[in-house]
Design a protein around this motif. Sequence first.
Motif, PDB file in Angstrom:
ATOM      1  N   LEU A  27      -4.900   0.494  -5.307  1.00  0.00           N
ATOM      2  CA  LEU A  27      -4.183   1.038  -4.148  1.00  0.00           C
ATOM      3  C   LEU A  27      -4.445   0.217  -2.895  1.00  0.00           C
ATOM      4  O   LEU A  27      -3.533  -0.055  -2.108  1.00  0.00           O
ATOM      5  N   HIS A  28      -5.670  -0.212  -2.711  1.00  0.00           N
ATOM      6  CA  HIS A  28      -6.044  -0.950  -1.507  1.00  0.00           C
ATOM      7  C   HIS A  28      -5.971  -2.469  -1.686  1.00  0.00           C
ATOM      8  O   HIS A  28      -6.363  -3.224  -0.794  1.00  0.00           O
ATOM      9  N   TYR A  47       0.838  -1.210   0.000  1.00  0.00           N
ATOM     10  CA  TYR A  47       0.000   0.000   0.000  1.00  0.00           C
ATOM     11  C   TYR A  47       0.868   1.253   0.000  1.00  0.00           C
ATOM     12  O   TYR A  47       0.655   2.172  -0.789  1.00  0.00           O
ATOM     13  N   VAL A  88      -2.370   5.144  -9.861  1.00  0.00           N
ATOM     14  CA  VAL A  88      -3.064   3.914  -9.525  1.00  0.00           C
ATOM     15  C   VAL A  88      -4.471   4.236  -9.006  1.00  0.00           C
ATOM     16  O   VAL A  88      -4.671   5.224  -8.287  1.00  0.00           O
ATOM     17  N   ASN A  89      -5.459   3.418  -9.398  1.00  0.00           N
ATOM     18  CA  ASN A  89      -6.820   3.677  -8.938  1.00  0.00           C
ATOM     19  C   ASN A  89      -7.020   3.165  -7.513  1.00  0.00           C
ATOM     20  O   ASN A  89      -6.173   2.453  -6.955  1.00  0.00           O
ATOM     21  N   SER A  90      -8.160   3.515  -6.908  1.00  0.00           N
ATOM     22  CA  SER A  90      -8.413   3.202  -5.509  1.00  0.00           C
ATOM     23  C   SER A  90      -8.440   1.690  -5.257  1.00  0.00           C
ATOM     24  O   SER A  90      -7.947   1.216  -4.229  1.00  0.00           O
ATOM     25  N   LYS A  97       2.642   1.777  -3.404  1.00  0.00           N
ATOM     26  CA  LYS A  97       1.765   2.272  -4.467  1.00  0.00           C
ATOM     27  C   LYS A  97       1.362   3.727  -4.207  1.00  0.00           C
ATOM     28  O   LYS A  97       1.293   4.533  -5.140  1.00  0.00           O
ATOM     29  N   GLU A  98       1.137   4.058  -2.947  1.00  0.00           N
ATOM     30  CA  GLU A  98       0.781   5.438  -2.600  1.00  0.00           C
ATOM     31  C   GLU A  98       1.939   6.394  -2.896  1.00  0.00           C
ATOM     32  O   GLU A  98       1.726   7.507  -3.370  1.00  0.00           O
ATOM     33  N   TYR A 139       1.968   2.724 -14.926  1.00  0.00           N
ATOM     34  CA  TYR A 139       2.141   3.204 -13.562  1.00  0.00           C
ATOM     35  C   TYR A 139       3.546   3.732 -13.263  1.00  0.00           C
ATOM     36  O   TYR A 139       3.712   4.865 -12.842  1.00  0.00           O
TER      37      TYR A 139
END
Length: 294
Positions: A26-27, A11, A21-23, A14-15, A40
């Motif tokens: 991301l999660h 996480y 990156v989409n939500s 990616k953050e 990306y």
Amino acid sequence: MDNSIQIFSTYQYKEQFLPQVNSIALHNKSQLQLYRIENYLKEIVIPVPPYRTSFNFMLFVTEGYIKQQVETENYLIGAGQILNIKQGSITRTHELSENIKGFYLIYENDVINSISLSRQDIIFLTSDPVIKIHEKIYDSMVKIFELLETELNSECIQEDICSTFFRAIMLKIIKQATHKPLLMGRELDITYKFREKLQQEHKLHKNVFFYAQELNISETYLNKCIKKATGKPPKQWINEICVQHSQVLLRDLGREIADVAYELNFHSLSHFSRVFKKVTNQSPSAFRLQVLNK
């Protein structure tokens, strides 16, 4: 210390590095994740500060190139090459070509354990970060990555199918190799475990006796195994990994050399300098001057 090299979870990585990156991605906490480099990683702000990850990841370049640092080595990875970066390794991206394309594969240690590779194959996979894909299997390798990507992006992901594709990727890499480590039984296994433990503990523990205790063997036997398998005694490995880590920190010219010695838990600046010079044949200040003049 505030300037310590950070360890990123998937996480956090990616953050920090994948701003587009989409939500959902991301999660995503899956132990196996696959992204396109061109979608990306091209958004990474260069230069990237050195970092570690709590996961393993693999960069498979299909077009263009990427310049990536792993520990103190810099690698230029072009089309048809894979860079395999182990959990906990110090790494950073130096450059991405404009036409870069390929796959970015995240995999946790549990995924490796689940696909039933032999210890020998695991040691081979982690012995050299750079893997050149033979031309005769390149197309099939790309296809397997694409199939894995399709399954991971499906609405109802089947983990057993993903594991099968991942195992196929790993076996393709292993089977195409022309040189594998010689089978040395227990000595090789102990060496692998020692180097794994050393990556985790070198900041706090710099004596051979500690690692012998961790592996439930005598210090004499550990020395014998490591020397036979690698040609170097364990103390030399300890010194070298500590110095490699310090070289990454010393490239940050805002750090005092004494702070680097303190962060890596050396008894004193003079002790750190002696070990550094023994490994590199130059002092920490001479190394920093060399970096400054590049």
